[in-house]
Design an enzyme around this catalytic site. Structure first.
Site, PDB file in Angstrom:
ATOM      1  N   ASN A 276      -3.419   2.130   5.313  1.00 48.81           N
ATOM      2  CA  ASN A 276      -3.264   1.256   4.148  1.00 48.81           C
ATOM      3  C   ASN A 276      -1.878   0.626   4.218  1.00 48.81           C
ATOM      4  OD1 ASN A 276      -3.068   0.079   1.624  1.00 48.81           O
ATOM      5  ND2 ASN A 276      -2.775   2.015   0.542  1.00 48.81           N
ATOM      6  N   TRP A 277      -1.856  -0.665   4.515  1.00 50.73           N
ATOM      7  CA  TRP A 277      -0.564  -1.332   4.718  1.00 50.73           C
ATOM      8  C   TRP A 277       0.088  -1.781   3.419  1.00 50.73           C
ATOM      9  CZ3 TRP A 277      -1.929  -5.000   9.427  1.00 50.73           C
ATOM     10  CH2 TRP A 277      -2.111  -4.207  10.564  1.00 50.73           C
ATOM     11  N   LYS A 278      -0.635  -1.641   2.310  1.00 48.73           N
ATOM     12  CA  LYS A 278      -0.085  -2.071   1.009  1.00 48.73           C
ATOM     13  C   LYS A 278       0.427  -3.513   1.125  1.00 48.73           C
ATOM     14  CE  LYS A 278       1.046   2.729   0.327  1.00 48.73           C
ATOM     15  NZ  LYS A 278       1.511   3.715  -0.615  1.00 48.73           N
TER      16      LYS A 278
ATOM     17  N   HIS B 205      -7.138   2.944  -5.639  1.00 49.11           N
ATOM     18  CA  HIS B 205      -5.887   3.553  -5.155  1.00 49.11           C
ATOM     19  C   HIS B 205      -4.996   3.868  -6.352  1.00 49.11           C
ATOM     20  CE1 HIS B 205      -2.026   4.022  -3.174  1.00 49.11           C
ATOM     21  NE2 HIS B 205      -2.693   4.253  -2.069  1.00 49.11           N
TER      22      HIS B 205
ATOM     23  N   GLU C  55      -1.965   3.500  -6.860  1.00 48.18           N
ATOM     24  CA  GLU C  55      -1.034   2.423  -7.242  1.00 48.18           C
ATOM     25  C   GLU C  55      -1.756   1.381  -8.096  1.00 48.18           C
ATOM     26  OE1 GLU C  55       0.455   1.554  -3.302  1.00 48.18           O
ATOM     27  OE2 GLU C  55       1.479   3.490  -3.294  1.00 48.18           O
TER      28      GLU C  55
ATOM     29  N   GLU D 114      -6.245  11.754  -2.718  1.00 46.01           N
ATOM     30  CA  GLU D 114      -4.828  11.409  -2.577  1.00 46.01           C
ATOM     31  C   GLU D 114      -4.052  11.935  -3.779  1.00 46.01           C
ATOM     32  OE1 GLU D 114      -4.094   7.998   0.252  1.00 46.01           O
ATOM     33  OE2 GLU D 114      -4.472   7.078  -1.674  1.00 46.01           O
TER      34      GLU D 114
ATOM     35  N   GLY E   1       3.721   8.571  -0.585  1.00 46.39           N
ATOM     36  CA  GLY E   1       5.004   7.918  -0.365  1.00 46.39           C
ATOM     37  C   GLY E   1       6.199   8.796  -0.686  1.00 46.39           C
TER      38      GLY E   1
ATOM     39  N   SER F   8       1.460  11.149   2.485  1.00 48.93           N
ATOM     40  CA  SER F   8       2.517  11.520   3.435  1.00 48.93           C
ATOM     41  C   SER F   8       1.979  12.106   4.739  1.00 48.93           C
ATOM     42  CB  SER F   8       3.527  12.467   2.769  1.00 48.93           C
ATOM     43  OG  SER F   8       4.169  11.798   1.686  1.00 48.93           O
TER      44      SER F   8
ATOM     45  N   GLY G 229      -0.479   5.754   4.568  1.00 51.24           N
ATOM     46  CA  GLY G 229       0.305   4.610   4.095  1.00 51.24           C
ATOM     47  C   GLY G 229       1.453   4.324   5.040  1.00 51.24           C
ATOM     48  N   GLY G 230       2.634   4.850   4.708  1.00 52.13           N
ATOM     49  CA  GLY G 230       3.860   4.539   5.449  1.00 52.13           C
ATOM     50  C   GLY G 230       3.739   4.676   6.959  1.00 52.13           C
TER      51      GLY G 230
HETATM   52  C1  PEP Z   1      -1.406   5.677   0.535  1.00 50.91           C
HETATM   53  O1  PEP Z   1      -0.781   4.713   0.120  1.00 50.91           O
HETATM   54  O2  PEP Z   1      -2.628   5.711   0.424  1.00 50.91           O
HETATM   55  C2  PEP Z   1      -0.656   6.765   1.143  1.00 50.91           C
HETATM   56  C3  PEP Z   1      -1.286   7.872   1.393  1.00 50.91           C
HETATM   57  O3  PEP Z   1       0.695   6.540   1.402  1.00 50.91           O
HETATM   58  P1  PEP Z   1       1.695   7.493   2.240  1.00 50.91           P
HETATM   59  O4  PEP Z   1       0.953   7.898   3.503  1.00 50.91           O
HETATM   60  O5  PEP Z   1       2.875   6.636   2.532  1.00 50.91           O
HETATM   61  O6  PEP Z   1       1.993   8.667   1.396  1.00 50.91           O
END
Ligand code: PEP
Length: 254
Positions: free
Chosen positions: A9-11, A95, A97, A167, A173, A213, A234-235
Site C-alpha cells: 500500500n503506497w498511500k 483502511h 487511515e 491491521e 506506521g 510495520s 505500507g512503508g
Molecule cells: C498500511 O498502511 O496498511 C500499513 C500496514 O503500513 P505500515 O506497513 O507502514 O505499518
C-alpha cells in the site's frame, strides 16, 4: 490451499514516473516466483501506468479506495468500474487511515464492498482495533463489529474469494509490529467467526493477511503462523528491493 498474498500500500507516495520505475525494478526480481500473489496499490493516478508496466507478470494492481456508486455528481471520487478499466484487479477498502481521517464507517465499507464485488474486483477489507481498544480488552468485539458491518448481505461464495487485512491501528506506521502470537490469536478468531457466520468452506478459502510495520526481518515469523496468509505492507513496500525481500521470504515459508 491459500497462496500467500503480499500487497504493498503506497498511500500518497510516488508519482507516475516513480511508480513505473518501481514496477520495472520489481518485475525481474519476482518474475520466476510461483505460488505467491503480489499486489501493488499505487495512488489512483498511477494505477493505469503500473498495470501496463506489470502486464503479463505475476503482479496485480489494487486501488486504495473507491466510491460505491458507479458514476454521478461526486466531485473528486472514483468508482469501481473506473478502477477496473484502469487495470486494477483488487481494491483496498476500509483502511484505518480512511476510517480515522476521512470518516469511513462500517456502513460505507459495506457499500464499497458490494460495489467492488459487482465490478468483479477482489476486495481487501481492512479491520483492526486501536491501542485504546486493545488495552480495554475490546479487540475481538471491535473486530466482530467490523466484520459484521462490512459483510452484511455478502454471500459465503463471495467471502471465499475476498481478502481480510487485520491491521491493528497501533502497529501501522509505528514500527511496533504485532507479535506472531498476537497476530495468530486474532487471525484464528476471525477465521472462527467466518466459519460460524459463513460456513467452513468460506472460512478455509478466505485470505486473512496481517498489516502493521511488516518488514523483511519480521515477515518470516508472521508467515509461519497457520492463519496468517500474507501481509499488507505500507512503508516497507515503497522500496522495490525491500518489498521484493518480503515477497520472497513469504514465499519461502510455504
Ligand atoms: C498500511 O498502511 O496498511 C500499513 C500496514 O503500513 P505500515 O506497513 O507502514 O505499518
Amino acid at each position: 490451499m491459500r497462496l500467500p498474498l503480499i500487497a504493498g500500500n503506497w498511500k500518497m507516495f510516488k508519482t507516475v514516473g516513480e511508480a513505473v520505475v518501481f514496477a520495472k525494478v520489481l518485475k525481474p526480481i519476482v518474475k520466476d516466483l510461483q505460488g505467491v500473489e503480489i499486489v501493488l496499490a499505487p495512488p489512483f493516478t498511477a494505477i493505469h501506468a503500473v498495470a501496463e508496466a506489470v502486464r503479463h507478470e505475476n503482479i496485480f494492481v489494487a486501488s486504495q479506495d473507491l466510491h460505491w456508486e458507479k458514476e454521478g455528481a461526486f466531485t473528486g471520487e472514483i468508482s469501481a468500474p473506473m478502477i477496473k478499466e484502469a487495470g486494477a484487479e483488487f481494491a483496498i477498502i476500509g483502511h484505518s487511515e480512511r476510517r480515522q481521517l476521512f470518516g469511513e464507517t462500517d456502513v460505507t465499507v459495506n457499500r464499497k464492498l458490494r460495489a467492488v464485488l459487482t465490478s468483479a474486483l477482489t476486495p481487501i477489507v481492512c479491520i483492526g482495533e486501536t491501542l485504546d481498544e486493545r488495552e480495554h480488552n475490546q479487540t475481538l468485539a471491535v473486530l466482530d463489529r467490523q466484520i459484521q458491518g462490512a459483510f452484511d448481505g455478502v454471500t459465503a461464495d463471495e467471502i471465499s474469494e475476498l481478502v481480510i487485512a487485520y491491521e491493528p491501528v497501533w502497529a501501522i506506521g509505528t514500527g511496533r509490529v504485532a507479535t506472531p502470537a498476537q497476530a495468530e490469536d486474532v487471525h484464528a478468531h476471525i477465521r472462527a467467526r467466518l466459519r460460524q457466520w459463513f460456513g467452513a468452506t468460506a472460512a478455509e478459502h478466505c485470505h486473512v493477511i496481517y498489516g502493521g510495520s511488516v518488514k523483511p526481518d519480521n515477515i518470516i515469523d508472521l508467515m509461519r503462523e497457520p492463519d496468517v496468509d500474507g501481509a499488507l505492507v505500507g512503508g516497507a513496500s515503497l522500496d522495490a528491493q525491500s518489498f521484493a525481500d518480503i515477497v520472497t521470504k513469504a514465499r519461502a515459508t510455504v
